[in-house]
Write a protein that holds these residues in place. Sequence first.
Motif, PDB file in Angstrom:
ATOM      1  N   LEU A   1       0.825  -1.204   0.000  1.00 53.27           N
ATOM      2  CA  LEU A   1       0.000   0.000   0.000  1.00 53.27           C
ATOM      3  C   LEU A   1       0.865   1.262   0.000  1.00 53.27           C
ATOM      4  O   LEU A   1       0.558   2.240  -0.688  1.00 53.27           O
ATOM      5  CB  LEU A   1      -0.938  -0.011   1.208  1.00 53.27           C
ATOM      6  N   LYS A   2       1.947   1.243   0.775  1.00 54.30           N
ATOM      7  CA  LYS A   2       2.833   2.417   0.798  1.00 54.30           C
ATOM      8  C   LYS A   2       3.396   2.710  -0.591  1.00 54.30           C
ATOM      9  O   LYS A   2       3.548   3.870  -0.993  1.00 54.30           O
ATOM     10  CB  LYS A   2       3.981   2.176   1.778  1.00 54.30           C
ATOM     11  N   GLN A   3       3.680   1.641  -1.322  1.00 53.39           N
ATOM     12  CA  GLN A   3       4.261   1.801  -2.652  1.00 53.39           C
ATOM     13  C   GLN A   3       3.317   2.554  -3.587  1.00 53.39           C
ATOM     14  O   GLN A   3       3.746   3.451  -4.334  1.00 53.39           O
ATOM     15  CB  GLN A   3       4.583   0.412  -3.219  1.00 53.39           C
TER      16      GLN A   3
ATOM     17  N   LEU B   1       0.531   4.291  -2.560  1.00 56.83           N
ATOM     18  CA  LEU B   1      -0.039   5.487  -1.934  1.00 56.83           C
ATOM     19  C   LEU B   1       0.683   6.752  -2.396  1.00 56.83           C
ATOM     20  O   LEU B   1       0.052   7.804  -2.601  1.00 56.83           O
ATOM     21  CB  LEU B   1       0.022   5.355  -0.409  1.00 56.83           C
ATOM     22  N   GLU B   2       1.983   6.654  -2.589  1.00 51.52           N
ATOM     23  CA  GLU B   2       2.748   7.823  -3.018  1.00 51.52           C
ATOM     24  C   GLU B   2       2.275   8.328  -4.382  1.00 51.52           C
ATOM     25  O   GLU B   2       2.218   9.538  -4.622  1.00 51.52           O
ATOM     26  CB  GLU B   2       4.241   7.484  -3.071  1.00 51.52           C
ATOM     27  N   ASP B   3       1.922   7.385  -5.260  1.00 54.43           N
ATOM     28  CA  ASP B   3       1.440   7.791  -6.590  1.00 54.43           C
ATOM     29  C   ASP B   3       0.126   8.568  -6.477  1.00 54.43           C
ATOM     30  O   ASP B   3      -0.067   9.593  -7.143  1.00 54.43           O
ATOM     31  CB  ASP B   3       1.230   6.552  -7.475  1.00 54.43           C
ATOM     32  N   TYR B   4      -0.770   8.123  -5.644  1.00 52.11           N
ATOM     33  CA  TYR B   4      -2.061   8.808  -5.480  1.00 52.11           C
ATOM     34  C   TYR B   4      -1.891  10.149  -4.770  1.00 52.11           C
ATOM     35  O   TYR B   4      -2.604  11.117  -5.081  1.00 52.11           O
ATOM     36  CB  TYR B   4      -3.042   7.908  -4.717  1.00 52.11           C
ATOM     37  N   LYS B   5      -0.961  10.232  -3.839  1.00 56.48           N
ATOM     38  CA  LYS B   5      -0.701  11.507  -3.159  1.00 56.48           C
ATOM     39  C   LYS B   5      -0.200  12.539  -4.167  1.00 56.48           C
ATOM     40  O   LYS B   5      -0.564  13.725  -4.086  1.00 56.48           O
ATOM     41  CB  LYS B   5       0.323  11.307  -2.042  1.00 56.48           C
ATOM     42  N   GLU B   6       0.606  12.075  -5.114  1.00 47.82           N
ATOM     43  CA  GLU B   6       1.122  12.996  -6.128  1.00 47.82           C
ATOM     44  C   GLU B   6       0.024  13.433  -7.088  1.00 47.82           C
ATOM     45  O   GLU B   6      -0.082  14.615  -7.436  1.00 47.82           O
ATOM     46  CB  GLU B   6       2.247  12.298  -6.901  1.00 47.82           C
ATOM     47  N   VAL B   7      -0.857  12.471  -7.492  1.00 47.77           N
ATOM     48  CA  VAL B   7      -1.937  12.795  -8.426  1.00 47.77           C
ATOM     49  C   VAL B   7      -2.921  13.781  -7.807  1.00 47.77           C
ATOM     50  O   VAL B   7      -3.396  14.712  -8.472  1.00 47.77           O
ATOM     51  CB  VAL B   7      -2.661  11.499  -8.869  1.00 47.77           C
ATOM     52  N   TYR B   8      -3.239  13.600  -6.539  1.00 51.37           N
ATOM     53  CA  TYR B   8      -4.252  14.430  -5.876  1.00 51.37           C
ATOM     54  C   TYR B   8      -3.630  15.489  -4.953  1.00 51.37           C
ATOM     55  O   TYR B   8      -4.275  15.970  -4.038  1.00 51.37           O
ATOM     56  CB  TYR B   8      -5.203  13.544  -5.061  1.00 51.37           C
ATOM     57  N   SER B   9      -2.373  15.861  -5.229  1.00 48.83           N
ATOM     58  CA  SER B   9      -1.691  16.846  -4.381  1.00 48.83           C
ATOM     59  C   SER B   9      -2.376  18.213  -4.430  1.00 48.83           C
ATOM     60  O   SER B   9      -2.329  18.983  -3.454  1.00 48.83           O
ATOM     61  CB  SER B   9      -0.222  16.971  -4.796  1.00 48.83           C
ATOM     62  N   TYR B  10      -3.014  18.520  -5.554  1.00 47.30           N
ATOM     63  CA  TYR B  10      -3.666  19.834  -5.702  1.00 47.30           C
ATOM     64  C   TYR B  10      -4.838  19.994  -4.738  1.00 47.30           C
ATOM     65  O   TYR B  10      -5.274  21.119  -4.464  1.00 47.30           O
ATOM     66  CB  TYR B  10      -4.139  20.021  -7.151  1.00 47.30           C
ATOM     67  N   ARG B  11      -5.348  18.885  -4.176  1.00 50.63           N
ATOM     68  CA  ARG B  11      -6.486  18.965  -3.259  1.00 50.63           C
ATOM     69  C   ARG B  11      -6.048  19.126  -1.803  1.00 50.63           C
ATOM     70  O   ARG B  11      -6.887  19.285  -0.922  1.00 50.63           O
ATOM     71  CB  ARG B  11      -7.371  17.714  -3.402  1.00 50.63           C
TER      72      ARG B  11
ATOM     73  N   ALA C   1      -5.182  -4.414  -6.751  1.00 51.15           N
ATOM     74  CA  ALA C   1      -6.488  -3.865  -7.141  1.00 51.15           C
ATOM     75  C   ALA C   1      -7.345  -3.554  -5.917  1.00 51.15           C
ATOM     76  O   ALA C   1      -8.034  -2.524  -5.863  1.00 51.15           O
ATOM     77  CB  ALA C   1      -7.214  -4.853  -8.051  1.00 51.15           C
ATOM     78  N   LEU C   2      -7.291  -4.432  -4.917  1.00 45.90           N
ATOM     79  CA  LEU C   2      -8.080  -4.231  -3.694  1.00 45.90           C
ATOM     80  C   LEU C   2      -7.638  -2.971  -2.962  1.00 45.90           C
ATOM     81  O   LEU C   2      -8.464  -2.103  -2.614  1.00 45.90           O
ATOM     82  CB  LEU C   2      -7.937  -5.462  -2.785  1.00 45.90           C
ATOM     83  N   LEU C   3      -6.347  -2.835  -2.719  1.00 46.34           N
ATOM     84  CA  LEU C   3      -5.835  -1.698  -1.942  1.00 46.34           C
ATOM     85  C   LEU C   3      -5.964  -0.387  -2.712  1.00 46.34           C
ATOM     86  O   LEU C   3      -6.381   0.639  -2.149  1.00 46.34           O
ATOM     87  CB  LEU C   3      -4.373  -1.948  -1.565  1.00 46.34           C
ATOM     88  N   THR C   4      -5.630  -0.400  -4.005  1.00 46.26           N
ATOM     89  CA  THR C   4      -5.665   0.849  -4.774  1.00 46.26           C
ATOM     90  C   THR C   4      -7.081   1.372  -4.962  1.00 46.26           C
ATOM     91  O   THR C   4      -7.300   2.586  -4.969  1.00 46.26           O
ATOM     92  CB  THR C   4      -4.996   0.657  -6.140  1.00 46.26           C
ATOM     93  N   ASN C   5      -8.036   0.466  -5.104  1.00 48.77           N
ATOM     94  CA  ASN C   5      -9.423   0.920  -5.244  1.00 48.77           C
ATOM     95  C   ASN C   5      -9.930   1.547  -3.948  1.00 48.77           C
ATOM     96  O   ASN C   5     -10.682   2.535  -3.984  1.00 48.77           O
ATOM     97  CB  ASN C   5     -10.329  -0.244  -5.650  1.00 48.77           C
ATOM     98  N   LEU C   6      -9.539   1.011  -2.806  1.00 51.25           N
ATOM     99  CA  LEU C   6      -9.951   1.594  -1.526  1.00 51.25           C
ATOM    100  C   LEU C   6      -9.257   2.938  -1.285  1.00 51.25           C
ATOM    101  O   LEU C   6      -9.860   3.889  -0.778  1.00 51.25           O
ATOM    102  CB  LEU C   6      -9.665   0.617  -0.383  1.00 51.25           C
ATOM    103  N   VAL C   7      -7.967   3.011  -1.655  1.00 48.30           N
ATOM    104  CA  VAL C   7      -7.232   4.274  -1.510  1.00 48.30           C
ATOM    105  C   VAL C   7      -7.802   5.329  -2.451  1.00 48.30           C
ATOM    106  O   VAL C   7      -8.035   6.488  -2.054  1.00 48.30           O
ATOM    107  CB  VAL C   7      -5.729   4.058  -1.770  1.00 48.30           C
ATOM    108  N   LYS C   8      -8.034   4.944  -3.706  1.00 44.71           N
ATOM    109  CA  LYS C   8      -8.579   5.895  -4.677  1.00 44.71           C
ATOM    110  C   LYS C   8      -9.952   6.394  -4.224  1.00 44.71           C
ATOM    111  O   LYS C   8     -10.263   7.590  -4.363  1.00 44.71           O
ATOM    112  CB  LYS C   8      -8.675   5.240  -6.049  1.00 44.71           C
ATOM    113  N   ASN C   9     -10.776   5.508  -3.681  1.00 44.98           N
ATOM    114  CA  ASN C   9     -12.088   5.910  -3.179  1.00 44.98           C
ATOM    115  C   ASN C   9     -11.960   6.965  -2.085  1.00 44.98           C
ATOM    116  O   ASN C   9     -12.733   7.930  -2.035  1.00 44.98           O
ATOM    117  CB  ASN C   9     -12.827   4.684  -2.648  1.00 44.98           C
TER     118      ASN C   9
END
Length: 426
Positions: free
Chosen positions: A295-297, A299-309, A332-340
């Motif tokens: 998940l940590k691996q 999570l950094e990508d999503y933090k960068e994508v949604y940094s503007y928020r 798929a399980l972890l990324t979908n929950l993080v993205k949500n």
Amino acid sequence: MKLIYHIIFRISLALTLILTGWAVFFYVTLIDEINDEVDDSLEDYSETIIIRALAGEELPSQNNGSNNQYYLTEVSQEYAKTRNEIQYKDSMVYIVEKKETEPARMLTTIFQDNDGRFHELTVSTPSIEKKDLKEAILTWIIWLYIILLFCIIIISVWVFYRNMRPLYTLLHWLDKYQTGGNNEELKNETQITEFRKLNEAAIRYTERNEQMFEQQKQFIGNASHEMQTPLAICRNRLEMLMDDDSLSEKQLEELLKTHQTLEYITKLNKSLLLLSKIDNGQFTETKALSLNQLLKQYLEDYKEVYSYRKITTEIEERSECRVVMNESLAIALLTNLVKNAFVHNIDGGRIQIIFARQSIIFRNTGNQQPLDSARIFERFYQANRREGSTGLGLAIAYSICQLQHFSLQYYFEQGEHCFELCFTPK
């Protein structure tokens, strides 16, 4: 409830009604028979006394040692006319020899002597204690019910399991059966026609499912290849068109909208294909995974994508969470929950991820009203439509949990939306 429990319950209920009815019938019949015999003896006794009284002979002793008693009194003609010739009743009488009161059966009759005088004769003989008889019958009925019920249940269970063994064998085989997997051949020999037909029907339908499964896998592969390639070509051509400096601002805007729509269709197609593969159990390769590191691996990508928020994230590791499953499904399980948690958050909100030994909790700010927990994991259900969301993320996560026998639950707590992923099903 299992079938055997239904059978035992209905047998117990039927046995209770039958034994209760039988006990009432037995008691009434027994008392009636006893009264008939006692009444016959009282009639004989009263006839003997009347004959002696009319003949002027000496009457028998009122207490002859048998506890039988009689009382003879002269009555008026008016009194005699108001009474029936013979009356029977149960009463309590005092036994002189025993010096105690006991239940007795009594006969009362009116007769007229040779002088025209009327006499009332009452004879009595001790009878059974009906209260004791009722208690005795009730006690024996209870014991009879317990013994009968115990014997019937044992025999019913033995007969049931003996005769239903082919059904349980078939159910066990169907429970272990996995479409597309390496399944054992059904070995369920039986002489019962219905079970043989059931076995044949089960084999016939599993074979049909295998054929459909193979066709579906081929269709998914072909559809993925045939659809993704034209979509990628269309996106590339749109990107090339958007690079043309001769386009007007309005034309560029329309091309951009079309490009976004193609991106949405591409993501939707990928999600639907993933759901189909999950439902068909096509992810068979498994290995031990550390969900904390995985998940940590990502999570950094999503933090960068949604940094503007400006959404703050917090990870609380109480324990390392390790599972054995397919790595693609775990991602798929972890990324979908993080993205949500990111998509349905608010600007400046927060996300908290808590790792425990057997669970992961995703908490995020967002809409201040709780979501519909009964529909939150339905496909295409969205309480609030968000741009770029296909409505399949949570459905994919839930399908993965069902495949892996995990538990995924939603609840609203302290103004935050919580998704609890448990690796021991609740």
